[in-house]
Structure formats: structure tokens, C-alpha cells
Design a protein around this motif. Structure first.
Motif, PDB file in Angstrom:
ATOM      1  N   LYS A 156       0.813  -1.213   0.000  1.00 51.59           N
ATOM      2  CA  LYS A 156       0.000   0.000   0.000  1.00 51.59           C
ATOM      3  C   LYS A 156       0.848   1.266   0.000  1.00 51.59           C
ATOM      4  O   LYS A 156       0.409   2.296  -0.492  1.00 51.59           O
ATOM      5  CB  LYS A 156      -0.931   0.001   1.221  1.00 51.59           C
ATOM      6  CG  LYS A 156      -1.959  -1.131   1.229  1.00 51.59           C
ATOM      7  CD  LYS A 156      -2.822  -1.068   2.473  1.00 51.59           C
ATOM      8  CE  LYS A 156      -3.843  -2.203   2.506  1.00 51.59           C
ATOM      9  NZ  LYS A 156      -4.662  -2.172   3.737  1.00 51.59           N
ATOM     10  N   ARG A 157       2.033   1.203   0.597  1.00 51.72           N
ATOM     11  CA  ARG A 157       2.865   2.405   0.739  1.00 51.72           C
ATOM     12  C   ARG A 157       4.171   2.275  -0.039  1.00 51.72           C
ATOM     13  O   ARG A 157       5.213   2.762   0.386  1.00 51.72           O
ATOM     14  CB  ARG A 157       3.181   2.644   2.220  1.00 51.72           C
ATOM     15  CG  ARG A 157       1.954   2.756   3.104  1.00 51.72           C
ATOM     16  CD  ARG A 157       2.347   2.807   4.570  1.00 51.72           C
ATOM     17  NE  ARG A 157       1.192   2.877   5.445  1.00 51.72           N
ATOM     18  CZ  ARG A 157       1.256   2.766   6.776  1.00 51.72           C
ATOM     19  NH1 ARG A 157       2.428   2.596   7.351  1.00 51.72           N
ATOM     20  NH2 ARG A 157       0.160   2.833   7.507  1.00 51.72           N
ATOM     21  N   ALA A 161       7.576   4.466   0.663  1.00 52.11           N
ATOM     22  CA  ALA A 161       8.751   3.741   1.162  1.00 52.11           C
ATOM     23  C   ALA A 161       9.954   3.935   0.245  1.00 52.11           C
ATOM     24  O   ALA A 161      11.082   4.180   0.720  1.00 52.11           O
ATOM     25  CB  ALA A 161       8.421   2.249   1.299  1.00 52.11           C
ATOM     26  N   GLN A 162       9.736   3.828  -1.055  1.00 49.79           N
ATOM     27  CA  GLN A 162      10.834   4.062  -2.003  1.00 49.79           C
ATOM     28  C   GLN A 162      11.322   5.505  -1.924  1.00 49.79           C
ATOM     29  O   GLN A 162      12.531   5.774  -2.020  1.00 49.79           O
ATOM     30  CB  GLN A 162      10.394   3.731  -3.435  1.00 49.79           C
ATOM     31  CG  GLN A 162      10.092   2.268  -3.701  1.00 49.79           C
ATOM     32  CD  GLN A 162      11.339   1.401  -3.777  1.00 49.79           C
ATOM     33  OE1 GLN A 162      12.449   1.865  -3.554  1.00 49.79           O
ATOM     34  NE2 GLN A 162      11.142   0.131  -4.092  1.00 49.79           N
ATOM     35  N   VAL A 378       4.191  10.312  -1.480  1.00 51.19           N
ATOM     36  CA  VAL A 378       2.939  10.432  -0.730  1.00 51.19           C
ATOM     37  C   VAL A 378       1.760  10.622  -1.679  1.00 51.19           C
ATOM     38  O   VAL A 378       0.701  10.000  -1.524  1.00 51.19           O
ATOM     39  CB  VAL A 378       3.034  11.616   0.262  1.00 51.19           C
ATOM     40  CG1 VAL A 378       1.678  11.875   0.909  1.00 51.19           C
ATOM     41  CG2 VAL A 378       4.077  11.327   1.334  1.00 51.19           C
ATOM     42  N   ILE A 379       1.934  11.492  -2.680  1.00 54.87           N
ATOM     43  CA  ILE A 379       0.858  11.734  -3.644  1.00 54.87           C
ATOM     44  C   ILE A 379       0.511  10.451  -4.407  1.00 54.87           C
ATOM     45  O   ILE A 379      -0.666  10.129  -4.616  1.00 54.87           O
ATOM     46  CB  ILE A 379       1.263  12.848  -4.629  1.00 54.87           C
ATOM     47  CG1 ILE A 379       1.397  14.189  -3.889  1.00 54.87           C
ATOM     48  CG2 ILE A 379       0.238  12.979  -5.757  1.00 54.87           C
ATOM     49  CD1 ILE A 379       1.928  15.306  -4.756  1.00 54.87           C
ATOM     50  N   SER A 380       1.521   9.694  -4.808  1.00 56.98           N
ATOM     51  CA  SER A 380       1.282   8.482  -5.597  1.00 56.98           C
ATOM     52  C   SER A 380       0.557   7.406  -4.804  1.00 56.98           C
ATOM     53  O   SER A 380      -0.124   6.556  -5.388  1.00 56.98           O
ATOM     54  CB  SER A 380       2.617   7.923  -6.115  1.00 56.98           C
ATOM     55  OG  SER A 380       3.260   8.847  -6.950  1.00 56.98           O
ATOM     56  N   ASP A 381       0.707   7.409  -3.479  1.00 59.31           N
ATOM     57  CA  ASP A 381       0.054   6.401  -2.648  1.00 59.31           C
ATOM     58  C   ASP A 381      -1.400   6.727  -2.346  1.00 59.31           C
ATOM     59  O   ASP A 381      -2.096   5.908  -1.738  1.00 59.31           O
ATOM     60  CB  ASP A 381       0.824   6.222  -1.328  1.00 59.31           C
ATOM     61  CG  ASP A 381       2.080   5.374  -1.505  1.00 59.31           C
ATOM     62  OD1 ASP A 381       2.092   4.541  -2.431  1.00 59.31           O
ATOM     63  OD2 ASP A 381       3.039   5.550  -0.736  1.00 59.31           O
ATOM     64  N   LEU A 382      -1.866   7.912  -2.739  1.00 62.64           N
ATOM     65  CA  LEU A 382      -3.274   8.251  -2.520  1.00 62.64           C
ATOM     66  C   LEU A 382      -4.161   7.342  -3.370  1.00 62.64           C
ATOM     67  O   LEU A 382      -3.837   7.062  -4.526  1.00 62.64           O
ATOM     68  CB  LEU A 382      -3.528   9.719  -2.864  1.00 62.64           C
ATOM     69  CG  LEU A 382      -2.818  10.760  -1.989  1.00 62.64           C
ATOM     70  CD1 LEU A 382      -3.088  12.163  -2.516  1.00 62.64           C
ATOM     71  CD2 LEU A 382      -3.258  10.639  -0.539  1.00 62.64           C
ATOM     72  N   PRO A 383      -5.289   6.870  -2.823  1.00 69.11           N
ATOM     73  CA  PRO A 383      -6.132   5.906  -3.565  1.00 69.11           C
ATOM     74  C   PRO A 383      -6.652   6.437  -4.889  1.00 69.11           C
ATOM     75  O   PRO A 383      -6.836   5.681  -5.833  1.00 69.11           O
ATOM     76  CB  PRO A 383      -7.295   5.643  -2.588  1.00 69.11           C
ATOM     77  CG  PRO A 383      -6.774   6.040  -1.243  1.00 69.11           C
ATOM     78  CD  PRO A 383      -5.801   7.157  -1.478  1.00 69.11           C
ATOM     79  N   CYS A 384      -6.904   7.742  -4.960  1.00 70.34           N
ATOM     80  CA  CYS A 384      -7.507   8.302  -6.178  1.00 70.34           C
ATOM     81  C   CYS A 384      -6.476   8.768  -7.191  1.00 70.34           C
ATOM     82  O   CYS A 384      -6.840   9.314  -8.241  1.00 70.34           O
ATOM     83  CB  CYS A 384      -8.410   9.476  -5.800  1.00 70.34           C
ATOM     84  SG  CYS A 384      -7.568  10.784  -4.883  1.00 70.34           S
ATOM     85  N   ILE A 385      -5.192   8.559  -6.912  1.00 68.88           N
ATOM     86  CA  ILE A 385      -4.125   9.051  -7.778  1.00 68.88           C
ATOM     87  C   ILE A 385      -3.415   7.875  -8.439  1.00 68.88           C
ATOM     88  O   ILE A 385      -3.106   6.873  -7.787  1.00 68.88           O
ATOM     89  CB  ILE A 385      -3.107   9.903  -6.992  1.00 68.88           C
ATOM     90  CG1 ILE A 385      -3.809  11.099  -6.354  1.00 68.88           C
ATOM     91  CG2 ILE A 385      -1.980  10.366  -7.891  1.00 68.88           C
ATOM     92  CD1 ILE A 385      -4.396  12.084  -7.334  1.00 68.88           C
TER      93      ILE A 385
END
Length: 515
Positions: A156-157, A161-162, A378-385
Motif C-alpha cells: 500500500k505504501r 517507502a521508495q 505520498v501523492i502516488s500512494d493516494l487511492p484516487c491518484i
């Protein structure tokens, strides 16, 4: 736009057997020991990538010591940085055979050995072998496992993490620059390299932290991913049909290989049971034979996976989007490295040295680069992104900055463009995530090895090419324009191939309906 490998209807089949029973999530996926893996990868980036970004300090010492041309001396640093990335596909073979932990520990020893032997260099050509090749291969053997392990432990993250782990490059640039400068001043460059070699042994500790996940844990991760995607079943059916028609599945050879391996181990166990009544010497021989047989089976399985990824029926190169990703990588990395190499000369040409000495433009890139990696993660891990869309937007921003940088002739203008370059280049933290989405966790080591190999070629030849253009035109403008245009070609490949990949199943279904 494309969001994951399921959206484009392409899969390698490692997670096609998704269980219907609910499974308890492993606490080490997205938590627990996973954060120790992030810490390990963060330290690896400090010790490897940070040290390579600080090689300018040693480069000046080598110029004074050996009295060679700047071009010849600069190849020491270029070889080290380039080989670290170029050896990626071969490091993938080591990971397939020995695992990430063993590969990283061996690489840590090799990297430290390269630093220590370089302390006794008598000429630049000696450094080519000890520092460029030996330390470079060692760095590659640690760097790739550090990236792959983060991808294995997070679902999920992954992007966050990367992003956190790769910020070690920015921190390492500051730390290692200050450390090498201090060591060279106090002890001389030879002793500085010897001490740095001792520090590099900590890479072995980082490798020891890379505890492998069990096959059961990996299967649970696949189940977690499948449960979180709405169109999983439809995508798998499309990918299975496409791959069957192209002969890509390649499951039969794998089953035959596993059956042969089980037969070998079974025969060894049968001999061992039958020989329990024998003498102690014969039992020792049987145990030794069993150990050698297990090692042989492990090597065969690892080599089979590596070979099939590159040359077999299930080759990574049958994935058109992945091939486009490789073409993009051949041009992308040099667009980030060229400003680091040539910005000081541009500042000197524009008579901006006084302002640059107060706050160097390269430092602006490095600082904002750290925040860019975390924020984009952080932005990439958002569900809608969509991670893919964030990745493309960052690429467009970076290529725009590369093309406009020669137009800026004031310090403020250059500082703004450099800040945007630093932020947008934070997409580097998304590269392992995008690669895993394209090919899956099973093929991540081999696939990412190819990507960083392409990056290594770009880093190796990009800056000398820019210098060659300057020698012809006596301006750096054309260097940035050509690099930006080539970079744009790579981005266009990324945009075209997903559309073609999506269109093919629709054309096929239309043809079947007409029949």
C-alpha cells in the motif's frame, strides 16, 4: 491513462492463482520489519550514491597527484557511477540464485575492497580497475537488492517507502562531501580512501538486515494486491488470452524444471534413508552430497528464472510497455546528471560565481530533490491518484526545465529552474514502483536491473556528449536542447505504447465478433 500492469492487460502469470479464502495480512508487509528494510536501503543510498555524488573532491586530488588530463581523470568517476548501474542485469542473476541478502553482503565486501586498493594507486589507469570496476561492481551488488527488498516488503505504501529510502542520496551527498573534504585535508586522499573503505563495510550490515520474505508471505502480498483492484478478473483473462496467443505464458517449462528438481532431491533423500545404517563416513558423504544437490537445484532455478526473464518465452522484452520504459531510461538519467556536471561552468560564463558561492545551484537541486521524492511518493500512494500519471507529469516538468534552463541568465531564474529540476526529478523514487506494476514482484529484480543498466549507459555517455557539443559550439545551450529533445522522445514512447497495448485486445474481440 495506464495505472498498473493489469490495466494494459499484461501479466507474467506469477500471481494468476489467487486464492478465494480470506488470508490474514502479514504484519511485516507495510509495517514491522518493512521499516527496517527502508532504513537499510536509506543507509545504502547514503554510502553508495552519496559517495559517488561527492567524488568531485577526490577528482581534484587525482588531478594534482597524477597530472593527467581532466577528461581522462574524469573517467574514473564516470566508470564507477556507470558500472554501478550497468551491471544491473547480471546482479539480477545473483539475486535469483543467492537472494538479496547474500548478494548485498558480498557486494559490501567488494565495494570496500575497491576503496582500500585505490588508496595504493600509482596512476589513473590503476584507479580504472580498482575504483571504477571493483568498487563499481560492489556498489551495484548492494544497490539493486536495496531497491528490490523495499518493493517486496511494501504494497500500500510502496511509493512512500521508495521515496524515503532514496532520500539517502541527497543526505549522502552532503554528508560524504563534508566527510571526504575533511579526511583529504587532515589525512591526505590516500588515507581518506582507506578510511572510506572501512566505512563502506557497513554495507554488509545493511545487507544483513535484508531478511527475505517466505514464499507464503509473497503469496499473501499477491492476494492483498488482487483484493484491492476492481478489474482483476477481467484483466487476467485478457492477459492470459494475449499471452497464450503469443506463447508467452511459459508455465510448462517451469513445471518441468520444478519436477526435475524435486526428483533429484527425492532421490538424494531416498539414498540418505537407505544409508542410515551405514558407517559415519558414508553418512557424512551423503550429507555433503545432499548439500551440493540442494545448492545445484537452487542455482538451476535461479538461472532458469533469470534466463527466462531475458531470453525465454516469458521474456520481459515481450512486454511492449516495458521496452518503451527501457528506451525512456536511456535518455532520462543524463538529463538529470548533465546539470550537476555543467552548471558550475554555466555560472562562471554568466559571471554569477559570487551568488553561487553563497548558495550553489547544485545544492538547491539536491535539497529540493529530497523533498520531491517524499512528496511525490505520498501523492502516488493516494487511492484516487495513479502512480503512472504522477510519473509522467514529473517527467514533463523535468524536460521543460531542461529545455528552458539555457534561457535563464540571472541567478534567481537559474535557482527557480534548478528547484523545479530537483523536485520533478523526485520521480526516481517511483521508478521501482512503476517497474513492479509492469512486471510483478517476481520479475522485479531482473526488470529493474535492465532499467538501471539503461540509466547507467545514459550516465556514462551523457555528460561527455554534452562536453563534446560544447567543444564544437562553445555553448552549453545546444547540450541542454539536444538532451531535452532526446528525453522527450523517450516520454513519447511511454505515451504511445500503453495505448497500443490497450487497443490490441479490443481489436481482437471485434474480429472474433465479425467471424
Amino acid at each position: 491513462m495506464y495505472a498498473s500492469r493489469e490495466d494494459i492487460g499484461y501479466d507474467f502469470g506469477e500471481d494468476s492463482k489467487v486464492g478465494s479464502k480470506p488470508t490474514k495480512p502479514n504484519p511485516n508487509i507495510d509495517g514491522g520489519w518493512a521499516w527496517m528494510i527502508v532504513l537499510s536501503s536509506f543507509l545504502v543510498h547514503i554510502l553508495i550514491m552519496g559517495s559517488q555524488m561527492a567524488l568531485g573532491i577526490l577528482n581534484m586530488e587525482w588531478l594534482d597527484e597524477f597530472n593527467q588530463s581532466r577528461g581522462l581523470t574524469a573517467w574514473v568517476s564516470s566508470l564507477s557511477m556507470g558500472i554501478t548501474l550497468i551491471v544491473g542485469p547480471f546482479i539480477g542473476l545473483f539475486i535469483s540464485m543467492c537472494g538479496c541478502r547474500t548478494t548485498a553482503i558480498i557486494g559490501g565486501v567488494l565495494n570496500a575492497l575497491g576503496w582500500i586498493l585505490s588508496a595504493y594507486a600509482s596512476n589513473v589507469h590503476y584507479l580504472f580497475l580498482t575504483f571504477g570496476v571493483t568498487a563499481g561492481i560492489g556498489s551495484g551488488m548492494v544497490y539493486l537488492p536495496a531497491v528490490v527488498m523495499v518493493g517486496q516488503y511494501f504494497q500500500k505504501r510502496r511509493a512512500l517507502a521508495q521515496g524515503l529510502s532514496t532520500t539517502g542520496t541527497g543526505f549522502g551527498t552532503f554528508l560524504m562531501t563534508a566527510l571526504l573534504k575533511y579526511l583529504c585535508t587532515e589525512f591526505g586522499w590516500r588515507n581518506a580512501m582507506f578510511i572510506q573503505g572501512a566505512i563502506s563495510l557497513n554495507l554488509c550490515v545493511c545487507g544483513a538486515l535484508m531478511r527475505p520474505l517466505s514464499p507464503k508471505d509473497l503469496r499473501e502480498k499477491y492476494v492483498m494486491r488482487s483484493d484491492s483492484e476492481e478489474n482483476r478478473t477481467k484483466a487476467l483473462s485478457h492477459s492470459t488470452e494475449t499471452m497464450k496467443s503469443n506463447g508467452v505464458l511459459g508455465e510448462e517449462p517451469e513445471k518441468k524444471e520444478e519436477a526435475a528438481n524435486e526428483e533429484v532431491l527425492g532421490s538424494v533423500q531416498h539414498i540418505e534413508i537407505g544409508g542410515k545404517s551405514g558407517s559415519g563416513r558414508s553418512m557424512y558423504g551423503l550429507r555433503l552430497f545432499k548439500t551440493v544437490s540442494q545448492l545445484t537445484v537452487t542455482v538451476r532455478k535461479g538461472f532458469a528464472l533469470w534466463y527466462s526473464s531475458y531470453f525465454g518465452a516469458a521474456s520481459l522484452f515481450t512486454n511492449r510497455v516495458f521496452v518503451a520504459f527501457i528506451i525512456w531510461a536511456l535518455f532520462a538519467y543524463s538529463s538529470f546528471v548533465i546539470p550537476f556536471i555543467h552548471l558550475p561552468e554555466i555560472v562562471k560564463q554568466y559571471n554569477l560565481s559570487r551568488q553561487d558561492n553563497v548558495f550553489p545551484l547544485t545544492s538547491i537541486i539536491a535539497i529540493v530533490h529530497i523533498f520531491g521524492k517524499v512528496i511525490l511518493g505520498v501523492i502516488s500512494d493516494l487511492p484516487c491518484i495513479s502512480t503512472w500519471n504522477v510519473f509522467l507529469m514529473a517527467n514533463f516538468t523535468l524536460v521543460t526545465c531542461i529545455l528552458t534552463l539555457p534561457l535563464m541568465q540571472t541567478y534567481v531564474g537559474l535557482a527557480v529552474v534548478c528547484a523545479l529540476i530537483g523536485f520533478s526529478s523526485g520521480y526516481f523514487s517511483l521508478m521501482p514502483v512503476v517497474t513492479e506494476d509492469l512486471v510483478g514482484t517476481k520479475h522485479l529484480a531482473n526488470a529493474y536491473g535492465i532499467i538501471i543498466c539503461a540509466n547507467g549507459i545514459s550516465a556514462l555517455f551523457g555528460p561527455p556528449f554534452a562536453g563534446w557539443i560544447y567543444d564544437i559550439t562553445q555553448k552549453y545551450d545546444f547540450s541542454f536542447y539536444i538532451a531535452g529533445l532526446l528525453y522527450m522522445v523517450g516520454i513519447i514512447f511511454l505515451l504511445i505504447q500503453p495505448c497500443i497495448q490497450k487497443k490490441q485486445p479490443r481489436e481482437k474481440s471485434t474480429g472474433e465478433a465479425q467471424v
